[in-house]
Design a protein around this motif. Structure first.
Motif, mmCIF file in Angstrom:
data_model
loop_
_atom_site.group_PDB
_atom_site.id
_atom_site.type_symbol
_atom_site.label_atom_id
_atom_site.label_comp_id
_atom_site.label_asym_id
_atom_site.label_seq_id
_atom_site.Cartn_x
_atom_site.Cartn_y
_atom_site.Cartn_z
ATOM 1 N N ILE A 1 0.931 -1.223 -0.139
ATOM 2 C CA ILE A 1 -0.079 0.072 0.118
ATOM 3 C C ILE A 1 0.956 1.102 -0.059
ATOM 4 O O ILE A 1 1.672 1.358 0.854
ATOM 5 C CB ILE A 1 -0.905 -0.093 1.449
ATOM 6 N N VAL A 2 0.590 2.098 -0.992
ATOM 7 C CA VAL A 2 1.246 3.323 -0.985
ATOM 8 C C VAL A 2 0.797 4.015 0.243
ATOM 9 O O VAL A 2 -0.298 4.396 0.182
ATOM 10 C CB VAL A 2 0.933 4.333 -2.226
ATOM 11 N N ASP A 3 1.543 4.638 1.033
ATOM 12 C CA ASP A 3 1.277 5.596 2.219
ATOM 13 C C ASP A 3 1.760 7.058 1.837
ATOM 14 O O ASP A 3 2.793 7.355 2.073
ATOM 15 C CB ASP A 3 1.897 5.132 3.578
ATOM 16 N N LYS A 4 0.649 7.844 1.474
ATOM 17 C CA LYS A 4 0.997 8.958 0.816
ATOM 18 C C LYS A 4 0.391 10.121 1.783
ATOM 19 O O LYS A 4 0.131 11.329 1.560
ATOM 20 C CB LYS A 4 0.542 9.284 -0.498
ATOM 21 N N ASN A 5 -0.092 9.845 3.025
ATOM 22 C CA ASN A 5 -0.845 10.650 3.919
ATOM 23 C C ASN A 5 0.028 11.685 4.733
ATOM 24 O O ASN A 5 1.086 11.230 5.496
ATOM 25 C CB ASN A 5 -1.699 9.819 4.873
ATOM 26 N N PRO A 6 0.169 13.005 4.098
ATOM 27 C CA PRO A 6 1.135 13.987 4.953
ATOM 28 C C PRO A 6 0.889 13.959 6.236
ATOM 29 O O PRO A 6 1.819 14.638 7.164
ATOM 30 C CB PRO A 6 0.930 15.145 4.140
ATOM 31 N N ASN A 7 -0.312 13.885 6.890
ATOM 32 C CA ASN A 7 -0.564 13.800 8.373
ATOM 33 C C ASN A 7 0.282 12.828 9.148
ATOM 34 O O ASN A 7 0.436 13.397 10.402
ATOM 35 C CB ASN A 7 -2.049 13.481 8.759
ATOM 36 N N TYR A 8 0.867 11.922 8.725
ATOM 37 C CA TYR A 8 1.784 10.818 9.414
ATOM 38 C C TYR A 8 3.065 11.117 9.105
ATOM 39 O O TYR A 8 3.981 10.627 9.796
ATOM 40 C CB TYR A 8 1.486 9.637 9.118
ATOM 41 N N LYS A 9 3.354 12.428 8.441
ATOM 42 C CA LYS A 9 4.997 12.607 8.067
ATOM 43 C C LYS A 9 5.502 13.925 8.835
ATOM 44 O O LYS A 9 5.704 14.922 8.249
ATOM 45 C CB LYS A 9 5.160 12.797 6.756
#
Length: 125
Positions: free
Chosen positions: A81-89
């Motif tokens: 799964i591509v994890d591209k959620n900026p809230n977790y970075k």
């Protein structure tokens, strides 16, 4: 967690110790296309600079590498799964900016061109 290991060996060992029908979960592993990985590890890239400062070199693997290693280790049901959620970075301003940008792109584009966080669910049969 696997980026500081020899990936092919680590995944084989995970498969060896995992019970039949067991599931491996990996989160926020780096997947990086080969050309971009070359730059990343060069003296101009982030990892190249870290390696020179610390003496520690991290493995960089493309999505194809990840898929090949899990398949070779005997995992039959693997989801990437591509994890591209900026809230977790939230670790660095650049990560926030980068993931804010790629979060608007389709996964198919990200997988071919950009580095991204990869979440993995691999079921051993």
């Amino acid at each position: 967690m696997l980026h500081q290991t020899i990936l092919s060996t680590s995944i084989t060992e995970i498969s060896r110790v995992l019970k039949s029908d067991g599931t491996f979960l990996g989160m926020s592993e780096l997947a990086i296309p080969p050309g971009l990985g070359f730059i990343w590890n060069s003296r101009l890239g982030v990892q190249g600079k870290v390696a020179r400062q610390t003496g520690v070199t991290y493995g960089t693997y493309s999505l194809n590498d990840w898929q090949r290693f899990f398949s070779k280790a005997g995992f039959k049901n693997t989801t990437f799964i591509v994890d591209k959620n900026p809230n977790y970075k939230r670790s660095h301003w650049f990560n926030n900016l980068y993931y804010g940008f790629i979060s608007h792109l389709p996964d198919s584009v990200i997988k071919k061109i950009f580095a991204f966080s990869l979440d993995i669910q691999a079921k051993k049969q």
